[in-house]
Design a protein around this motif. Structure first.
Motif, short mmCIF file in Angstrom:
data_model
loop_
_atom_site.label_atom_id
_atom_site.label_comp_id
_atom_site.label_asym_id
_atom_site.label_seq_id
_atom_site.Cartn_x
_atom_site.Cartn_y
_atom_site.Cartn_z
N GLU A 174 0.83 -1.20 0.00
CA GLU A 174 0.00 0.00 0.00
C GLU A 174 0.87 1.26 0.00
N LEU A 399 -7.45 -2.14 -2.28
CA LEU A 399 -7.38 -2.77 -0.96
C LEU A 399 -8.24 -2.05 0.06
N ALA A 420 -7.39 -10.09 -0.67
CA ALA A 420 -6.36 -9.12 -0.32
C ALA A 420 -4.98 -9.75 -0.35
N ARG A 424 -2.00 -8.67 -2.96
CA ARG A 424 -0.65 -8.26 -2.53
C ARG A 424 0.41 -9.15 -3.18
#
Length: 1006
Positions: A174, A399, A420, A424
């Motif tokens: 992120e 996300l 998620a 990633r």
């Protein structure tokens, strides 16, 4: 250190590594930490070569070696970068001093958005504080090292610093995506400042805002990705020539796009792509805000609103960018109301997959099945459908949006966590692929090529797969892709999306203020009561309440479609409260909306089903699959009943478990009936089968109980013989189980003692089946036994033989047509059948006197047993053309002809009618008429029980009850004048009237 030792540490070419270390002055003992770090790099050989080159380029190589030895953080960052990215290694060759970018506190922290913007503007000579809306760079010079070059160098320094944190785990996905997006936005602002400096006269004519789209707009940008933008412009204050202003804005925008896209000494940063603008590449590069609004109001396609989900002002005039967002954002969240919105998004995803070249489909981590696009499309569709009413979902970041969908109950926690984690993983792989050469790619290397295998090895090591990097990585990627595809199929094609998308605007997220008016409009008889149920279901901040707030707007329409919406909503509340703490329940309703739709229908139709479901709410799961509603094989039921008997120590508990099995099968049968999964004869078969299994299990338990009480095994064999509709395999929900009990003393046992034992077993059997419990009792009716209620409950086979030989009446011969052994000693039951066959299939048939007796009995039943006040035309059992009329026709034909026609020797009514037609005893059209009437009467009788929850043989007189009954029978509201109730009554009267005419002609025909 030997070549072999270096090879064991992770170097592919140990000999070459030894030589390089010697050449650059790297002592394996004095610089052990550096050697260890090199061995752990994604590509140890590449990292060593890069370090060797960097030391050669440095003015003071000893300073670098000393710094690497003393600073483990610098060592880890620099060597990880050298081992993962040849492009950043080349940048260090051009700018050797930039290794210091990886040292110190600045290298360890993430810069803020304003810091990045200010630094990029300062690099090009612009003052970010002088004019925040339109900063201007330093004047252009002829020097090749002008502002654009400085901007590219500064950009790569920032990427170098970020890669150092990323590769060492100091920055998560992120953070990396957000920083790259902010860095790209800062570069565009600086490039726009350069464009203003190059042509200040044009810049003075307009205000220009840059809207970030795609991953840049969502602050989840890759290391190398096209930066998608849309431009909006307005004339500057005091400028009246709009066309001149728009031409000036277009020139500024084009120049801004050129700067990061052009090839130069520092390489291309990335392409700026404006293809997502209105009309795409065929449309003008720059539009005024009003033109954007007009386009999206009139001509935009579904995919354009999906793209606008990530729109965010990123550069240029901030006020104009904010105005654009304020105008466009509401349109995005209203777009779901467009015709076929969900279908369009789903079709677009399928088209993307279809256009992937076959040679690349197995290596594509972005576009292929199980790739990043599956996750992004799933999240975006869920956002667009539910975000219309729930502002918590309105995030442009994948996300963050996925987390909001999970927190607010739209996606299950496990599903959200799975997506998620997969996102990633795939984005991490994508970043590592792009870092290698700072090129845009999302295609895995070909494992069959030598170079591809080496790249995969480097990738696997960067991801932490040390033992067998290629094999472990490929296995992990395939697992992730399979899981993504599974979850994508589950979420992206969820039927709830279609249902919510079809709701009128303002009704997709239920509030109690809105609900009051809507409940009345939907036809709830007691809106205030319904409102209380809604309040109980949806109030609060729990996950359960959040999911209910999503479901209820859709379900209210389904409750309204049910015959009794008020009862349905109340029952749904009761079931939901009973299952509120069960994690699978609301997940099932949300993820399989067919369950919720079916639940609304059956609870709003059937009190009988509601009562059964409230006794065991977990049974709602059978609504998920038609296969679970199909009648189970008798052997499977018997096996489950046997297991229940073995599990419980007491007779009461054992039979209670079997009765729970019966309740579950009653519910299964009723649901299949209401949902039209099974025909009426299947209902009779299923109810008969579970009743027989229940009696058999209870009989075994009762026998064992009596044996315990009497201190020994009962000295008799006992059989339960089904009679009436039970014997015919035609049980309905309202039917008692008509039975007779026959026993036979074991050899050497006394008749009296054996009969006492049989009586005791039967009493215990009836007690166990009728004892108070949460499950429905099973009543055994033995009134058809010899001498009726005055006769012995249990007789020996010999006693039956004596009775039937001496005192049997014609009505008993008729009753015996349906006798069928169903439990206990079936060999004894077979001999009982042999005993009664001559009575029910008499040689030569019944004589005229017996026929007259049967006819008189039928007439007396109609006159005496029809309830007072009942409408003969609407009584399903004894009314004109009802069940009794059809059954007595079939039974008279059996009594007359079954001795000579074996096909008539059946206990089932429909089978007997068809056999009579086949033998020429009954006209085919007459047989069809009788069968239609019998089926309809049976279905109506069963539906009355389902609707009212209590038995009745008459169609109810209340118009409200008739309306509910019509709905249960499949009659839907329409515009026809007579309405659903009228059509139901008309159909029933018509069918039974024709059956009555056939009955009177056939039954009374001599």
């Amino acid at each position: 250190m030997t070549a072999g030792a270096l090879a064991r540490r992770g170097f592919g070419d140990g000999t070459r590594a030894v030589r390089l270390m010697q050449d650059c002055g790297l002592d394996p003992e004095r610089h052990a930490g550096i050697v260890d770090e090199l061995g752990a790099a994604p590509d140890a050989d590449q990292a060593l070569l890069g370090l060797s080159r960097l030391l050669e380029c440095c003015a003071e190589p000893a300073d670098l070696l000393e710094a690497l030895t003393a600073d483990p953080d610098l060592r880890a960052r620099l060597i990880k970068v050298l081992g993962a990215s040849t492009a950043l290694t080349d940048h260090l060759m051009r700018h050797p001093g930039d290794w210091r970018e990886l040292r110190g506190a600045d290298a360890a922290r993430a810069p803020g958005t304003s810091e990045l913007r200010a630094s990029m503007l300062h690099i090009v000579g612009a003052d970010p504080n002088a004019d925040a809306a339109a900063p201007v760079a330093a004047p252009k010079t002829d020097d090749a090292n002008g502002p654009a070059h400085a901007l590219r160098v500064a950009y790569h320094r920032r990427v170098l610093r970020l890669a150092g944190r990323d590769l060492t785990g100091a920055a998560n996905l992120e953070t990396v995506g957000a920083e790259l997006a902010d860095l790209a936005a800062s570069v565009l602002d600086a490039a726009l400042a350069i464009a203003r400096a190059d042509d200040p006269e044009q810049a003075a004519l307009c205000r220009l805002a840059v809207i970030g789209m795609g991953k840049c707009g969502g602050r989840e940008l890759n290391y190398v990705s096209d930066v998608d933008v849309v431009f909006v412009a307005e004339p500057a204050a005091g400028v009246e020539d709009e066309q001149a202003a728009m031409r000036a804005a277009a020139r500024l925008a084009a120049e801004m796009m050129r700067i990061p896209s052009e090839t130069a000494r520092e390489g291309t940063l990335w392409q700026v792509d404006a293809a997502l603008r209105p009309e795409g590449k065929n449309g003008p590069l720059v539009r005024q805000l009003s033109s954007h609004v007009s386009y999206y109001q009139r001509w935009a396609k579904t995919w354009e609103f999906q793209a606008l989900l990530k729109a965010r002002p990123i550069a240029g005039d901030p006020d104009l960018g904010a105005a654009y967002a304020a105008e466009i954002e509401p349109m995005v969240w209203r777009a779901v109301g467009r015709d076929n919105f969900v279908e369009d998004v789903q079709s677009m995803r399928r088209r993307v997959v279809a256009h992937i070249p076959p040679a690349e489909s197995e290596r594509e981590i972005k576009l292929s099945r199980g790739g990043l696009r599956d996750i992004e499309f799933s999240v975006q569709l869920l956002q667009l459908v539910h975000g219309r009413a729930d502002t918590a979902l309105r995030s442009s970041n994948t996300l963050a949006a996925l987390e909001a969908l999970s927190e607010n109950g739209y996606v299950g926690r496990e599903d959200a966590a799975g997506l998620a984690d997969a996102y990633r993983f795939l984005r991490r792989v994508e970043h590592l692929l792009q870092l290698s050469r700072l090129r845009r790619t999302h295609l895995l290397p070909d494992p069959d090529s030598p170079d591809g295998s080496e790249q995969l090895r480097r990738l696997g090591r960067a991801l932490g797969y040390a033992a067998n990097p290629v094999t472990e990585f490929m296995a992990a990627w395939r697992r992730v892709a399979a899981e993504v595809r599974r979850l994508h199929e589950k979420l992206f094609y969820r039927p709830l999306l279609h249902a919510v998308a079809r709701l009128p605007e303002g009704e997709a997220r239920l509030t109690l203020e809105q609900a009051g008016e809507r409940l009345s409009a939907l036809g709830f008889a007691d809106p205030s009561g319904a409102l209380r149920h809604l309040d109980a279901l949806t109030s609060g901040v729990s996950r359960r309440a959040a999911i209910q707030r999503t479901l209820m707007p859709v379900m209210l329409g389904w409750f309204a479609d049910a015959p009794d919406p008020d009862a349905g909503l109340l029952a749904f509340r009761q079931v939901s409260e009973a299952l509120g703490g069960t994690p699978w329940y609301l997940r099932l309703l949300r993820d399989d909306i067919r369950v919720a739709e079916r639940m609304a229908w059956v609870l709003g139709t059937s009190r009988y089903v509601t009562e059964l479901l409230l006794r065991a709410p977990e049974a709602v799961g059978v609504l998920a699959d038609d296969a679970d509603l199909v009648q189970r094989p008798t052997r499977a039921l018997e096996a489950e009943a046997d297991a229940a008997l073995r599990r419980h120590g007491t007779a009461e508990n054992a039979v209670a478990a079997v009765r729970a099995l019966r309740r579950r099968e009653l519910l299964r049968t009723a649901l299949a009936d209401l949902l039209e999964v099974s025909p009426v004869e299947s209902v009779g078969d299923a109810l008969t089968a579970i009743t027989a299994v229940t009696i058999e299990a209870a009989l075994r338990t009762a026998r064992a109980r009596v044996a315990d009480q009497r201190g020994g095994e009962p000295q008799t064999r006992l059989c339960v013989v089904a009679m009436g509709r039970f014997g015919g395999g035609e049980l309905s929900y309202a039917s008692d189980a008509d039975v007779m009990f026959v026993h036979e003393p074991l050899p050497g046992a006394g008749t009296m003692a054996a009969t006492e034992s049989a009586d005791a077993i039967v009493r215990e059997l009836r007690r166990l089946l009728e004892m108070p419990a949460q499950d429905p009792p099973l009543l055994l009716d033995a009134d058809l036994r010899p001498e009726g209620r005055s006769g012995a409950m249990v007789r020996t086979l010999d006693s039956y033989a004596v009775y039937y030989r001496r005192w049997s009446s014609t009505w008993e011969s008729q009753a015996l047509l349906r006798a069928a052994p169903i439990a206990g000693d079936l060999e004894l039951g077979a001999r009982f059948t042999e005993l009664v066959d001559p009575l029910r299939y008499p040689e030569g048939g019944v004589d005229d006197a017996q026929v007259r007796e049967i006819r008189k009995l039928k007439a007396r039943m109609e006159a005496e047993r029809l309830p007072r006040g009942a409408d003969p035309a609407l009584h399903t059992k004894l009314g004109r053309g009802g069940l009794s009329d059809v059954e007595w026709v079939a039974q008279l034909l059996q009594l007359r002809h079954a001795h000579e026609i074996p096909e008539l020797r059946t206990t089932g009514t429909i089978e007997a009618l068809r056999a009579a037609v086949g033998a020429g005893l009954l006209d085919g059209e007459d047989g069809a008429t009788l069968e239609i009437a019998w089926r309809l009467a049976s279905r109506v009788r069963g539906a009355v029980m389902l609707v009212r929850g209590k038995p009745s043989d008459s169609i109810p007189k209340s118009l409200r009850d008739q309306a509910i009954l019509a709905g249960a029978l499949g009659y839907r509201d329409d515009a026809e004048e007579e309405g659903t109730v009228g059509r139901m009554i008309q159909d029933y009267r018509q069918a039974t009237r024709r059956a009555r005419a056939v009955m009177e002609r056939v039954f009374y025909d001599d």
